[in-house]
Design a protein around this motif. Structure first.
Motif, PDB file in Angstrom:
ATOM      1  N   PHE A 200       0.837  -1.206   0.000  1.00 53.60           N
ATOM      2  CA  PHE A 200       0.000   0.000   0.000  1.00 53.60           C
ATOM      3  C   PHE A 200       0.869   1.253   0.000  1.00 53.60           C
ATOM      4  N   ASN A 201       2.050   1.176   0.603  1.00 53.42           N
ATOM      5  CA  ASN A 201       2.937   2.338   0.662  1.00 53.42           C
ATOM      6  C   ASN A 201       3.404   2.806  -0.716  1.00 53.42           C
TER       7      ASN A 201
ATOM      8  N   TRP B  41      -0.084   9.375  -2.131  1.00 49.07           N
ATOM      9  CA  TRP B  41      -0.998  10.150  -1.288  1.00 49.07           C
ATOM     10  C   TRP B  41      -1.748   9.334  -0.249  1.00 49.07           C
ATOM     11  N   ILE B  42      -2.442   8.272  -0.627  1.00 46.75           N
ATOM     12  CA  ILE B  42      -3.264   7.551   0.359  1.00 46.75           C
ATOM     13  C   ILE B  42      -2.650   6.231   0.809  1.00 46.75           C
ATOM     14  N   GLY B  43      -1.543   5.847   0.200  1.00 47.00           N
ATOM     15  CA  GLY B  43      -0.936   4.557   0.518  1.00 47.00           C
ATOM     16  C   GLY B  43      -0.540   4.413   1.975  1.00 47.00           C
TER      17      GLY B  43
ATOM     18  N   LEU C 145      -1.841   5.878   4.559  1.00 45.75           N
ATOM     19  CA  LEU C 145      -3.058   5.721   5.367  1.00 45.75           C
ATOM     20  C   LEU C 145      -3.613   4.301   5.243  1.00 45.75           C
ATOM     21  N   LEU C 146      -3.639   3.766   4.029  1.00 46.69           N
ATOM     22  CA  LEU C 146      -4.122   2.390   3.835  1.00 46.69           C
ATOM     23  C   LEU C 146      -3.235   1.391   4.575  1.00 46.69           C
ATOM     24  N   TRP C 147      -1.912   1.619   4.521  1.00 45.67           N
ATOM     25  CA  TRP C 147      -0.995   0.752   5.257  1.00 45.67           C
ATOM     26  C   TRP C 147      -1.279   0.831   6.759  1.00 45.67           C
TER      27      TRP C 147
END
Length: 153
Positions: A109-110, A114-116, A118-120
């Protein structure tokens, strides 16, 4: 046989709890970060790499680090240092490349701009919650990988 969607322990070793698993992961992040940072620093000096390559040490390289050590030895250096071992599905002595890849896929996810991150973070918190809540100390990522399990060696 499953309990609450997680595979039952099939070895006599005790399952590792969230504290020791988190400590091992932290040690591994430090090792992977240093090694990956040096490797990509050298590559950047030797080859004309685009700027986006700078995110790979923290995400792509970290993923490969965990998969490599889990598949090759059943323990990353951090897990080995703390006496932990990753078993494959069905109690196998170590996970297959597919099992380890699935187990650590959330790290990728990283790579998402931008959102990776947060998802991680959401994935990591949900792993901690599911490990803590499971009688077998298996997180959703262990279940997703077919029933992998971390034990105290």
């Amino acid at each position: 046989m499953t309990t609450s969607g997680y595979q039952q322990n099939q070895t006599n070793e005790a399952s590792a709890g969230i504290g020791s698993r988190a400590a091992a992961r932290f040690i591994d992040w430090i090792i992977a970060g240093i090694v990956g940072g040096v490797v990509f620093w050298v590559l950047e000096r030797v080859a004309d790499l685009p700027g986006w390559v700078s995110i790979l040490p923290g995400a792509g390289f970290g993923f490969l680090y965990f998969v490599f050590f889990e598949v090759a030895t059943g323990s990353t250096p951090g897990k080995k240092l703390l006496g932990l071992h990753v078993h494959g599905a069905g109690g196998a002595s170590k996970p297959s490349i597919v099992e380890s890849g699935k187990r650590n896929a959330y790290m990728l996810f990283n790579l998402i701009p931008w959102i990776g991150g947060l998802l991680w973070f959401i994935s990591a918190i949900s792993i901690a919650v599911t490990v803590s809540a499971s009688s077998t100390k298996q997180g959703w990522h262990d279940n997703f990988a077919g029933g992998t399990r971390v034990t105290k060696a």
